[in-house]
Design a protein around this motif. Structure first.
Motif, short mmCIF file in Angstrom:
data_model
loop_
_atom_site.label_atom_id
_atom_site.label_comp_id
_atom_site.label_asym_id
_atom_site.label_seq_id
_atom_site.Cartn_x
_atom_site.Cartn_y
_atom_site.Cartn_z
N VAL A 78 -0.65 23.92 36.90
CA VAL A 78 -0.37 24.90 37.95
C VAL A 78 -1.38 26.04 37.89
N TRP A 79 -1.74 26.49 36.68
CA TRP A 79 -2.68 27.60 36.56
C TRP A 79 -4.04 27.26 37.15
N LEU A 80 -4.44 25.97 37.12
CA LEU A 80 -5.70 25.57 37.74
C LEU A 80 -5.58 25.73 39.26
N GLY A 81 -4.44 25.35 39.80
CA GLY A 81 -4.21 25.53 41.23
C GLY A 81 -4.22 27.00 41.63
N LEU A 82 -3.63 27.84 40.79
CA LEU A 82 -3.66 29.28 41.06
C LEU A 82 -5.08 29.83 41.02
N ALA A 83 -5.85 29.40 40.03
CA ALA A 83 -7.23 29.87 39.90
C ALA A 83 -8.08 29.40 41.08
N VAL A 84 -7.91 28.16 41.48
CA VAL A 84 -8.68 27.61 42.61
C VAL A 84 -8.26 28.28 43.91
N GLY A 85 -6.95 28.44 44.12
CA GLY A 85 -6.48 29.11 45.33
C GLY A 85 -6.99 30.53 45.41
N GLY A 86 -6.95 31.25 44.29
CA GLY A 86 -7.45 32.63 44.27
C GLY A 86 -8.94 32.69 44.53
N ALA A 87 -9.70 31.80 43.91
CA ALA A 87 -11.16 31.80 44.10
C ALA A 87 -11.52 31.42 45.54
N ALA A 88 -10.79 30.47 46.12
CA ALA A 88 -11.05 30.09 47.51
C ALA A 88 -10.78 31.26 48.45
N VAL A 123 -15.14 25.96 42.69
CA VAL A 123 -15.73 24.96 41.80
C VAL A 123 -16.38 25.63 40.60
N LEU A 124 -16.92 26.83 40.78
CA LEU A 124 -17.44 27.57 39.62
C LEU A 124 -16.32 27.95 38.66
N VAL A 125 -15.18 28.36 39.20
CA VAL A 125 -14.03 28.72 38.37
C VAL A 125 -13.52 27.51 37.59
N ALA A 126 -13.50 26.35 38.22
CA ALA A 126 -12.92 25.16 37.61
C ALA A 126 -13.91 24.34 36.78
N THR A 127 -15.18 24.73 36.79
CA THR A 127 -16.22 23.94 36.12
C THR A 127 -15.87 23.61 34.67
N PHE A 128 -15.41 24.58 33.94
CA PHE A 128 -15.17 24.35 32.52
C PHE A 128 -13.88 23.55 32.28
N LEU A 137 -20.86 20.09 41.03
CA LEU A 137 -20.76 21.33 41.79
C LEU A 137 -21.40 21.16 43.17
N GLY A 138 -22.62 20.66 43.19
CA GLY A 138 -23.32 20.46 44.46
C GLY A 138 -22.61 19.45 45.35
N LEU A 139 -22.12 18.38 44.75
CA LEU A 139 -21.43 17.34 45.53
C LEU A 139 -20.15 17.87 46.16
N VAL A 140 -19.36 18.60 45.39
CA VAL A 140 -18.11 19.15 45.91
C VAL A 140 -18.38 20.11 47.07
N VAL A 141 -19.34 21.01 46.89
CA VAL A 141 -19.66 21.97 47.95
C VAL A 141 -20.18 21.23 49.18
N TRP A 142 -21.05 20.25 48.97
CA TRP A 142 -21.62 19.49 50.09
C TRP A 142 -20.53 18.72 50.85
#
Length: 164
Positions: A78-88, A123-128, A137-142
């Motif tokens: 869940v915390w990954l979802g929170l981090a991704v949602g916040g970063a988005a 994607v930068l937040v979730a990289t690690f 990173l490039g593929l996801v953004v593309w």
């Protein structure tokens, strides 16, 4: 690239899509007229709105609720979802701020600027956490950029076309 990494990348694109799509979907269902803007109508030093009326607390809440739920459904924490949602949402707010500085009205399309921050920051937040490399990173953004442009620009034009 092995299939498991590609699968992770595609699932991550889906997670980013949920983060960015939840506010839009909620706005389409209920409108933005009754929602409170994040910037409370404030204006920047240039006299233009800070963010604009389409960036609402309700939209932020939608992303911050939908993204962790979707992450959990995919077997991610869940915390990954929170981090991704916040970063988005930070990426979305940044894009809106930049669009106002460029003199673009709220909800005006700016291809690239509308998609890249909303995908790059998550994607930068979730990289690690997801062990993503620069290629991922490039593929996801593309993929997010192309998918978003197709859904928001090309498909509606094709549906309006008289050539059925």
């Amino acid at each position: 690239m092995d299939l498991s990494r590609l699968s992770t990348d595609l699932l991550f694109v889906a997670l980013i899509t949920v983060a960015n799509g939840a506010p839009w979907l909620l706005g389409r269902c209920f409108g933005v007229d009754q929602a409170r803007p994040v910037d409370a109508g404030l204006r920047f030093a240039d006299g233009r709105p800070l963010l604009g009326p389409s960036k609402t607390w309700r939209g932020l809440a939608a992303a911050m609720i939908a993204t962790p739920i979707f992450a959990l459904l995919m077997g991610w924490p869940v915390w990954l979802g929170l981090a991704v949602g916040g970063a988005a949402m930070i990426g979305d707010l940044l894009a809106s701020f930049l669009k106002r500085r460029l003199g673009l009205a709220s909800s005006t399309s700016a291809p690239g600027l509308d998609q890249i921050p909303e995908a790059l920051l998550p994607v930068l937040v979730a990289t690690f956490w997801l062990d993503l490399d620069w290629f991922d990173l490039g593929l996801v953004v593309w993929i997010f950029l192309i998918g978003h442009l197709l859904v928001t620009h090309l498909i509606p034009r094709l549906l309006r076309s008289d050539s059925y």
